[in-house]
Design a protein around this motif. Structure first.
Motif, PDB file in Angstrom:
ATOM      1  N   ALA A  87     -46.307   9.906  -2.948  1.00  0.00           N
ATOM      2  CA  ALA A  87     -47.793   9.670  -3.343  1.00  0.00           C
ATOM      3  C   ALA A  87     -48.133  11.087  -3.734  1.00  0.00           C
ATOM      4  CB  ALA A  87     -48.843   9.307  -2.188  1.00  0.00           C
ATOM      5  N   ILE A  88     -48.736  11.345  -4.806  1.00  0.00           N
ATOM      6  CA  ILE A  88     -49.267  12.545  -5.313  1.00  0.00           C
ATOM      7  C   ILE A  88     -50.950  12.645  -4.953  1.00  0.00           C
ATOM      8  CG2 ILE A  88     -49.612  14.055  -7.376  1.00  0.00           C
ATOM      9  CD1 ILE A  88     -47.275  12.610  -8.537  1.00  0.00           C
ATOM     10  N   ALA A  89     -51.375  13.719  -4.141  1.00  0.00           N
ATOM     11  CA  ALA A  89     -52.804  14.046  -4.166  1.00  0.00           C
ATOM     12  C   ALA A  89     -53.384  14.433  -5.110  1.00  0.00           C
ATOM     13  CB  ALA A  89     -52.421  14.807  -2.807  1.00  0.00           C
ATOM     14  N   VAL A  94     -47.298  16.740  -3.664  1.00  0.00           N
ATOM     15  CA  VAL A  94     -46.965  15.625  -2.530  1.00  0.00           C
ATOM     16  C   VAL A  94     -47.095  16.229  -1.098  1.00  0.00           C
ATOM     17  CG1 VAL A  94     -45.310  14.399  -3.874  1.00  0.00           C
ATOM     18  CG2 VAL A  94     -44.615  16.320  -2.430  1.00  0.00           C
ATOM     19  N   SER A  95     -47.534  15.783  -0.067  1.00  0.00           N
ATOM     20  CA  SER A  95     -47.696  16.068   1.025  1.00  0.00           C
ATOM     21  C   SER A  95     -46.686  16.883   1.676  1.00  0.00           C
ATOM     22  CB  SER A  95     -48.116  14.859   2.205  1.00  0.00           C
ATOM     23  OG  SER A  95     -48.143  15.302   3.505  1.00  0.00           O
ATOM     24  N   GLU A  96     -46.815  18.102   2.329  1.00  0.00           N
ATOM     25  CA  GLU A  96     -45.887  18.983   2.795  1.00  0.00           C
ATOM     26  C   GLU A  96     -45.877  18.927   4.476  1.00  0.00           C
ATOM     27  OE1 GLU A  96     -45.689  22.992   1.347  1.00  0.00           O
ATOM     28  OE2 GLU A  96     -45.524  22.164  -0.748  1.00  0.00           O
ATOM     29  N   LEU A 134     -35.926  16.616  -2.779  1.00  0.00           N
ATOM     30  CA  LEU A 134     -35.977  17.868  -2.986  1.00  0.00           C
ATOM     31  C   LEU A 134     -36.847  18.091  -4.138  1.00  0.00           C
ATOM     32  CD1 LEU A 134     -32.061  18.462  -3.140  1.00  0.00           C
ATOM     33  CD2 LEU A 134     -33.560  18.975  -1.125  1.00  0.00           C
ATOM     34  N   VAL A 135     -38.199  18.748  -3.910  1.00  0.00           N
ATOM     35  CA  VAL A 135     -39.081  18.903  -4.949  1.00  0.00           C
ATOM     36  C   VAL A 135     -39.707  20.417  -5.383  1.00  0.00           C
ATOM     37  CG1 VAL A 135     -39.971  16.473  -4.383  1.00  0.00           C
ATOM     38  CG2 VAL A 135     -40.809  18.458  -3.403  1.00  0.00           C
ATOM     39  N   CYS A 136     -40.022  20.496  -6.568  1.00  0.00           N
ATOM     40  CA  CYS A 136     -40.806  21.543  -6.772  1.00  0.00           C
ATOM     41  C   CYS A 136     -42.151  21.117  -6.554  1.00  0.00           C
ATOM     42  CB  CYS A 136     -40.687  22.014  -8.106  1.00  0.00           C
ATOM     43  SG  CYS A 136     -41.837  23.493  -8.588  1.00  0.00           S
ATOM     44  N   ASN A 137     -43.028  21.856  -5.512  1.00  0.00           N
ATOM     45  CA  ASN A 137     -44.251  21.163  -5.427  1.00  0.00           C
ATOM     46  C   ASN A 137     -45.365  22.147  -5.900  1.00  0.00           C
ATOM     47  OD1 ASN A 137     -45.731  18.863  -4.372  1.00  0.00           O
ATOM     48  ND2 ASN A 137     -45.938  19.806  -2.215  1.00  0.00           N
ATOM     49  N   ILE A 138     -45.212  22.813  -6.829  1.00  0.00           N
ATOM     50  CA  ILE A 138     -46.097  23.528  -7.912  1.00  0.00           C
ATOM     51  C   ILE A 138     -47.047  22.467  -8.248  1.00  0.00           C
ATOM     52  CG2 ILE A 138     -46.897  25.247  -9.400  1.00  0.00           C
ATOM     53  CD1 ILE A 138     -44.359  26.712  -8.366  1.00  0.00           C
ATOM     54  N   ALA A 139     -48.348  22.440  -8.350  1.00  0.00           N
ATOM     55  CA  ALA A 139     -49.173  21.499  -9.156  1.00  0.00           C
ATOM     56  C   ALA A 139     -48.701  20.994 -10.297  1.00  0.00           C
ATOM     57  CB  ALA A 139     -50.620  21.985  -9.210  1.00  0.00           C
TER      58      ALA A 139
END
Length: 153
Positions: A87-89, A94-96, A134-139
């Motif tokens: 899920a993307i906020a 994504v939630s961390e 494994l994600v890059c969570n920059i917007a």
């Protein structure tokens, strides 16, 4: 910069965007299950292995081959969830809340303000058996294809 000698199994991660370092059909040659490459939106996150054995440290070394700042976040996947369907906020992340590790410090270990173009960051963690994202969570980066699934057996 490059990572020092790190504990446990080393997983090399390449972070790239359309601004640099991307080659069609590219990615690293894999070990232990082959490479994991996704890149549906002009960005990629690839690993040189898809799994490691449980009960030992694993060091993720993230190298930014792109022209934008990136990071690497390690998140556990709940049963029935895949890395590409999280899920993307509203903030395009994504939630961390269940984070297990982060490599976002330029030329260093752990959390920071991001890994700049041409730089490297790393993190060493011991993960229980299971599936991880494994994600890059920059917007916007996750939804642009910067994710890979990873298994600890």
């Amino acid at each position: 910069c490059s990572a020092p000698t790190l504990a446990g199994t080393t997983v090399h991660v390449e972070l790239a965007d359309a601004g640099g370092g991307m080659m069609a059909g590219g990615g690293m040659q894999g070990q232990g299950g082959g490479p994991v490459v996704h890149g549906s939106g002009g960005m990629t996150l690839s690993t040189d292995r898809a799994s490691v054995a449980a009960g030992q440290p694993v060091s993720f070394v993230a190298r930014n081959l792109g022209s934008l700042v990136h990071e690497l976040i390690v998140l556990p996947l709940s049963a029935g969830t895949t890395a590409g369907a999280m899920a993307i906020a509203g903030d395009q992340k994504v939630s961390e809340s269940s984070i297990r590790g982060e490599a976002s410090k330029q030329c260093g270990a752990g959390a920071g303000s991001g890994i700049g173009p041409g730089s490297t960051g790393w993190v060493t963690v011991t993960l229980p058996p299971g599936n991880y994202a494994l994600v890059c969570n920059i917007a916007g980066h996750y939804s642009a294809g910067m994710w890979a699934e990873f298994t600890v057996n």
